[in-house]
Design a protein around this motif. Structure first.
Motif: not given
Length: 286
Positions: A67-73, A133-138, A168-173
């Motif tokens: 979870a710590d590795d997954r974020f979007a800014t 804005k940073t979205l943490n724990g994706l 803006v999009s972000c895909v978490e595998p």
């Protein structure tokens, strides 16, 4: 399977700026900055005038197994023309599963102090606004999209311009091994049945050995079970054959990792299969 969430770990701060710099470093936090680039002419105001010029200055979508590795800014900026006193901006997040076909977008619930889904307004007399804005724990296995909206307001807080929007999009595998039963069939040859299960690992990491269990479709009595010789590699596919001594009408086929709890069985890990008939076997042999 997924609980989409944005932890309330970020903070918002307001700062007056004389100029909008060409770039802003990405930080693991929330920042809100107001630019005093231009002071709008009060005589040029008009209701629902042109929308502010909205730009996405930078975006980062970081992926990982934890979870710590997954974020979007995301850093966005908006500038008014000759209408309005201040700029308002809003970030709204939606998500959907990246592993389920035809999954629907849903708005991500946000904590009250996260700043998501609410308008953030700059100081009066400043026609520019930068918002980071940073979205943490994706969550893994989830596709996110962020709507960035901007509008101009007058000194009374009334909206006086049209609304600009960027996406803006972000895909978490999906990293966690997740087995899926993509196909199951029964074949009849020389008087005995054989169920062939096609299994796919949707995750990027290798799974434990898949276990295919075949039960009677009515009584749920176990008719056969086979454990694969090894784990299934990430995004890999394998076929497992389960011989049966009998097949009465229908079969219930499941696949799970070795050692998994039956209570954790996913909808994509089971299928009901009709028993092959002797006439179907003869047709296939022709």
């Amino acid at each position: 399977m997924f609980q989409h969430r944005i932890p309330p770990t970020a903070r918002i701060s307001l700062t007056r700026l004389r100029h909008l710099p060409s770039a802003l470093s990405v930080a693991f936090a929330l920042a809100l900055a107001v630019s005093g680039a231009l002071t709008p002419d009060a005589h040029a105001r008009a209701v629902k005038a042109a929308a502010p010029t909205l730009s996405i200055e930078s975006k980062v979508c970081n992926i990982g197994a934890t979870a710590d590795d997954r974020f979007a800014t995301i850093t966005a900026s908006a500038l008014l023309g000759s209408t309005g006193d201040r700029v308002s901006m809003r970030f709204t997040v939606q998500s959907k599963s990246s592993t389920i076909a035809k999954a629907r977008w849903r708005t991500v619930p946000a904590a009250p102090d996260s700043g998501l889904g609410t308008w953030q307004t700059g100081d009066a007399g400043h026609s520019g606004l930068r918002y980071t804005k940073t979205l943490n724990g994706l969550d893994e296995g989830v596709q996110y999209r962020v709507y960035v909206d901007a509008r101009g307001v007058d000194e009374d807080g009334d909206v006086v311009t049209k609304q600009a929007r960027k996406t803006v999009s972000c895909v978490e595998p999906l990293f966690t091994p997740t087995l899926s039963l993509t196909k199951a069939t029964d074949a009849l040859a020389t008087g005995s049945h054989t169920v062939t299960a096609t299994i796919k690992n949707l995750g990027r990491l290798t799974s434990a050995p898949p276990v295919v269990t075949v039960e009677d479709g009515t009584t749920r009595a176990v008719l056969g079970q086979v454990v694969a010789a090894s784990g299934l590699k990430g995004n890999g596919t394998v076929k497992v054959e389960v011989p049966l001594s009998a097949c009465n009408g229908s079969l219930f086929v499941t696949v799970q990792e070795q050692g998994a709890d039956l209570a954790d069985l996913l909808p994509t890990q089971s299928a009901t299969v009709s028993c092959a008939t002797a006439s179907a076997a003869r047709l296939k042999a022709r």
